[in-house]
Write a protein that holds these residues in place. Sequence first.
Motif, mmCIF file in Angstrom:
data_model
loop_
_atom_site.group_PDB
_atom_site.id
_atom_site.type_symbol
_atom_site.label_atom_id
_atom_site.label_comp_id
_atom_site.label_asym_id
_atom_site.label_seq_id
_atom_site.Cartn_x
_atom_site.Cartn_y
_atom_site.Cartn_z
ATOM 1 N N LYS A 128 0.846 -1.197 0.000
ATOM 2 C CA LYS A 128 0.000 0.000 0.000
ATOM 3 C C LYS A 128 0.876 1.240 0.000
ATOM 4 C CE LYS A 128 -3.917 -2.259 0.743
ATOM 5 N NZ LYS A 128 -4.917 -2.365 -0.285
ATOM 6 N N GLU A 166 0.643 5.398 0.748
ATOM 7 C CA GLU A 166 -0.200 6.435 1.342
ATOM 8 C C GLU A 166 0.312 7.815 0.964
ATOM 9 O OE1 GLU A 166 -2.090 7.848 5.612
ATOM 10 O OE2 GLU A 166 -0.333 6.557 5.609
ATOM 11 N N ILE A 195 -4.920 6.219 0.120
ATOM 12 C CA ILE A 195 -4.200 4.949 0.107
ATOM 13 C C ILE A 195 -4.521 4.196 -1.181
ATOM 14 C CG2 ILE A 195 -3.970 2.709 1.253
ATOM 15 C CD1 ILE A 195 -4.484 4.171 3.906
ATOM 16 N N SER A 196 -3.478 3.713 -1.833
ATOM 17 C CA SER A 196 -3.653 2.953 -3.067
ATOM 18 C C SER A 196 -2.673 1.779 -3.063
ATOM 19 C CB SER A 196 -3.417 3.853 -4.292
ATOM 20 O OG SER A 196 -2.121 4.417 -4.241
ATOM 21 N N ASP A 197 -2.845 0.884 -4.028
ATOM 22 C CA ASP A 197 -1.967 -0.278 -4.148
ATOM 23 C C ASP A 197 -0.781 0.055 -5.046
ATOM 24 O OD1 ASP A 197 -3.653 -1.988 -2.640
ATOM 25 O OD2 ASP A 197 -4.935 -2.263 -4.384
#
Length: 123
Positions: free
Chosen positions: A47, A49, A90-92
């Motif tokens: 993840k 952020e 938040i992303s992958d």
Amino acid sequence: MSIPPAVALTQIRLFDVSYKDCPPELAQGAVISSGSAAANCFLVFGKAENGTYKTVYDADIFGRIYDANNDSVMQNRTRLGSIVEVPPGISDFELRISVPANQPTPLKLKQFKAAGFSGQVRK
């Protein structure tokens, strides 16, 4: 004549970092940069952020990767790749790495972080 605003690096927190074997279509023909030695392909994922309200572009990923014997798998390299875009929140993220086949797993992923720019260069 106007002076363009300074573009500062935005720090991106990387967490829940793990890895898995590459799927067969990515693993085919994996070699390390020193030549024809066999290599294992892994996908590092986790993840990212972005604590700002702006998308961050071209964020460089930094980290250290060690094998089961605590030997570095990326000699003299801490920049491992990049993330094209990190939206706010938040992303992958995912990153492909090649590790010499003679380095034992499990891998240890340490000190992962990223930094990029909150604006694209416009012409």
